[in-house]
Write an enzyme that holds these catalytic residues in place. Structure first.
Site, PDB file in Angstrom:
ATOM      1  N   TYR A 107       0.852  -1.192   0.000  1.00  0.00           N
ATOM      2  CA  TYR A 107       0.000   0.000   0.000  1.00  0.00           C
ATOM      3  C   TYR A 107       0.885   1.238   0.000  1.00  0.00           C
ATOM      4  CZ  TYR A 107      -3.601   3.225   1.755  1.00  0.00           C
ATOM      5  OH  TYR A 107      -4.481   4.267   1.914  1.00  0.00           O
ATOM      6  N   TRP A 109       1.987   5.414  -1.993  1.00  0.00           N
ATOM      7  CA  TRP A 109       1.828   6.531  -2.916  1.00  0.00           C
ATOM      8  C   TRP A 109       3.173   6.913  -3.529  1.00  0.00           C
ATOM      9  CZ3 TRP A 109      -2.308  10.541  -3.005  1.00  0.00           C
ATOM     10  CH2 TRP A 109      -3.490  10.118  -2.370  1.00  0.00           C
TER      11      TRP A 109
END
Length: 751
Positions: A107, A109
């Site tokens: 997970y 960004w």
């Protein structure tokens, strides 16, 4: 030469300079983000993983649970030797335990690029191997991802709510639960070329819209909007909303016709409101009974938008304020009207409320997942600590798999997760932890294998977001530092050793894949949508491609409101479910079949008398580039700032600028004190994302010496329905740190 590039907080151009880069915002951006000031540090060796490393204990003693993980020394090794070793470990785990023994949740960004999206890269790699356990939902808005399909039939309130244009032009009253913080609207997944939220709110105010901020933090809404500030007790939003619903029902102000036509279960819900009087709410929320009545009455006088930030639901029982907001919007009968109704996440990122493109963007294909085993993303520590344990989620009884090998790329769970001491124990329970990291974050320091990964500045890619109107040709700004490699090249190397290389790469290099994705999109989805995009070489030369404009105004559920029989919602009833027989049938005492008030389980007491609000930072995205200039400029005494009301500081003899200790039932950390009246008395605020520094913490006798607030927060699900993150609140005590504070060590190279 100026090279175009993009990030989750804005498009920019970069010029390579001696010892780094100079970053310039996109010329069309009316309000560029200050977070661009962090980018330049990525081009320097500071905190970089410059070559692959292994933990000594794993390298010499082999895989297995190990208490030394996170404390052991690291050894630099050669790429081929390490890839051989990791491939052998994959074979061992897959042969002995199958794909259920591997976790590839990944997970993060890490990049705004469409190809170098680390999660997609890792998922494709695992899928060609036969699959792996993955994560479901998000830390940001996991509650909404589970609850909204049950209540309104889809995730539309999260993905594509009523547009900002509609709010700007039609809304008379904005009830902002959790606020509309400008700092969060600076960021959007995949990039944002123009920051417009602040301007749209300003124009709505100039037109005459009124704002009510419901938050313990006054600066969760810009001062220029002149909002009425209701400094509620943290975690009591559902109580306030239910009391407002009580007023509507008691005074006959609710839209009975809308409830009959467009909702299901309204009679059951209305029958529960008798106890939620404004006087009761005053004792729970701190908002006066008169104000509760006034808010409910104002909401029916004009066009009202009820917005709930993602943070409000990121709490224990976080399903309740979100569901109660839907119920209130239904009771005033404004769902489906221009500028009215409800939304979840306005200004939580810059993309919410923008019109999304009606066609796919270039996407790196991941193949189908052969395993299809998921765990809620916020339950990773539970899974590692309690393999085989049963748990409830969204009406299902599931069992945590026994995860032997954890493979992480593009993310930092030691930022996103809660109760980091517990997460440390969870990481030590694994047999092997492999991470791809450009920087020596806590995740890298708690791994066995650290693949030295490039940053986005060292790659070519296509920057694009479903809420933005341009695609950016992300050029390579500088050569990779040290021996860093792209995630794709690392995974390709592992794939070749595991006999899946040809399927993973399809014979393409990374740059060839980027060109292929563009050409496949240009001649496929773009052409079918009537978009004439240039060939890849022309796209590179231009630096960007501007998409044709989409309609700017969108009203969520407008068709449903007009004719609910012809355009039903995808709920069992086809209506907005104020009472859900499905959820009621699950039998969850922590999330019954309609919105209720469930009091927080952790409340201030003599030992921990202060409410902690752990919100997103204003100086970085999550934990990214915490050593960057903008983030470092926000530190106080070298630590993450913690804000406290003047009365609370005075009661403890504390002064602005000094180093303080925050303690909770889970752990403790140092922080730099800021004294401010912009928060409710009895509340302290500390943002997430400071890199976890247990070394400096040990020297200070605390869990973290730098100020990672998640050493303080609870690792428990929102409820058995969503099992979502609850890291927004905790209870703490704050005191002065005695003596000389230790030096922050987390940006140093590890031993």
């Amino acid at each position: 030469m100026s090279i175009p590039h993009s990030s989750h907080w804005g498009a920019f151009s970069a010029v390579a300079a001696d010892g780094g880069v100079q970053v310039l915002p996109h010329p069309d951006d009316p309000d560029p983000s200050a977070l661009l000031g962090n980018v330049a540090v990525a081009a320097t060796p500071t905190a970089r993983v410059l070559r692959p490393h292994v933990r000594r204990g794993w390298w010499e003693d082999g895989p297995g649970p190990d208490e030394r993980r996170g404390r052991d020394e690291f050894l630099p090794v050669e790429w081929d030797e390490l890839l051989d070793r990791v491939a052998a470990e994959y074979r061992r785990v897959l042969d002995a335990h199958g794909p259920r023994g591997v976790y590839a949740g990944s997970y993060g960004w890490a990049s705004a690029g469409r190809f170098h999206h680390a999660q997609s890269q890792l998922h494709r790699f695992s899928h060609v191997l036969g699959g792996a356990v993955r994560s479901s939902w998000t830390y940001s808005h996991g509650v909404g991802e589970v609850l909204m399909p049950r209540v309104v039939g889809s995730q539309e309130p999260l993905i594509s709510p009523t547009s900002w244009t509609s709010i700007e032009e039609h809304t008379d009253l904005v009830l902002a639960f959790g606020g509309l913080p400008a700092k969060n609207s600076e960021v959007a997944s995949g990039g944002i070329s123009r920051h417009e939220v602040a301007g749209r709110l300003r124009r709505a105010r100039e037109r005459g819209a009124e704002f009510v901020l419901v938050s313990p933090l006054r600066d969760d809404l810009a001062a220029e909007l002149g909002a009425q500030w209701l400094d509620v007790v943290p975690g009591t939003d559902a109580a306030l909303l239910l009391a407002m619903c009580h007023v509507l029902e008691a005074e006959g102000l609710h839209d009975a016709a809308f409830l009959r036509r467009c909702t299901a279960g309204s009679e059951e819900f209305l029958a529960t409101l008798g106890e939620f009087t404004p006087e009761w709410a005053e004792g729970v929320t701190g908002v006066s009974a008169a104000t509760v009545r006034d808010l409910a009455r104002r909401a029916v006088r004009g066009r009202t938008m009820v917005t709930v930030s993602w943070s409000v639901a990121r709490t224990r029982f976080g399903e309740q304020p979100l569901w109660a907001a839907v119920a209130f919007a239904a009771m005033i009968g404004q769902i489906g009207l221009p500028g009215g109704g409800f939304g979840h996440g306005y200004a939580s990122t810059g993309g919410v409320g923008k019109r999304a493109g009606s066609y796919p963007l270039p996407t790196f294909p991941q193949f189908a997942d052969p395993l299809r085993v998921r765990i809620p993303v916020a339950r990773i520590a539970d899974a590692l600590l309690h393999p085989g344990r049963e748990y409830d989620v969204d009406g299902r009884r599931e069992t945590y798999p026994h995860l032997r090998l954890v493979h992480w790329a593009g993310g930092n769970p030691f930022h996103h997760h809660q109760d980091l001491s517990r997460l440390q124990r969870a990481f030590r329970a694994a047999e092997t932890v492999v991470v791809h990291e450009p920087f020596w974050t806590a995740t890298a320091r708690h791994a066995d294998v650290v693949f030295a990964s490039t940053t986005t500045l060292e790659r070519e890619d296509i920057g694009a977001a479903r809420y933005d109107d341009r695609l950016i040709a992300m050029g390579r700004v500088h050569e990779p530092l040290g021996q860093a490699r792209d995630d794709y090249d690392v995974l390709a190397g592992l794939s070749r050793r595991l006999d899946t290389g040809e399927r993973f790469t399809e014979g393409r290099t990374g740059p060839e894949w980027v060109e292929h994705l563009w050409e496949e999109w240009r001649t496929g989805p773009a052409a079918r949508a009537g978009i004439t995009a240039p060939p890849y070489a022309e796209f590179l030369a231009a630096g960007e491609f501007v998409l044709p404009p989409e309609p700017t105004e969108k009203v969520m559920f407008a068709s449903f409101r007009a004719d609910p029989d012809t355009y039903p919602l995808r709920t069992p009833s086809g209506r907005v479910e104020l009472h859900s027989p499905t959820i009621a049938g699950f039998g969850y005492d922590d999330c019954p079949g309609h919105p209720v008030w469930l009091a927080p389980e952790e409340v201030p007491d003599a030992e921990f008398p202060l409410h902690l609000v752990a919100n997103n930072p204003a100086t970085r995205l999550h934990s990214q580039l915490d050593h960057g200039a903008t983030s470092q400029a926000g530190k106080v005494a070298g630590r993450e700032p913690v804000r406290m009301h003047p009365a609370d500081a005075a009661a403890r003899g504390l002064r602005a600028g000094q180093v303080v200790v925050l303690r909770s039932r889970r752990g403790s950390c140092l922080g730099g004190l800021v004294v401010s009246d912009a928060l409710r008395p009895g509340v302290v605020q500390m943002s997430t994302g400071a890199w976890f520094d247990p070394v400096a913490g040990a020297a200070a006798g605390v869990t973290c010496g730098h100020g990672n607030v998640n050493v303080l927060t609870r690792d428990v699900g929102s409820s058995r329905l969503a099992q979502a993150c609850t890291g927004q609140h905790a209870t703490v005590q704050v005191s002065a740190f005695e003596g000389d504070p230790p030096r922050v060590t987390v940006f140093d190279q590890p031993s």
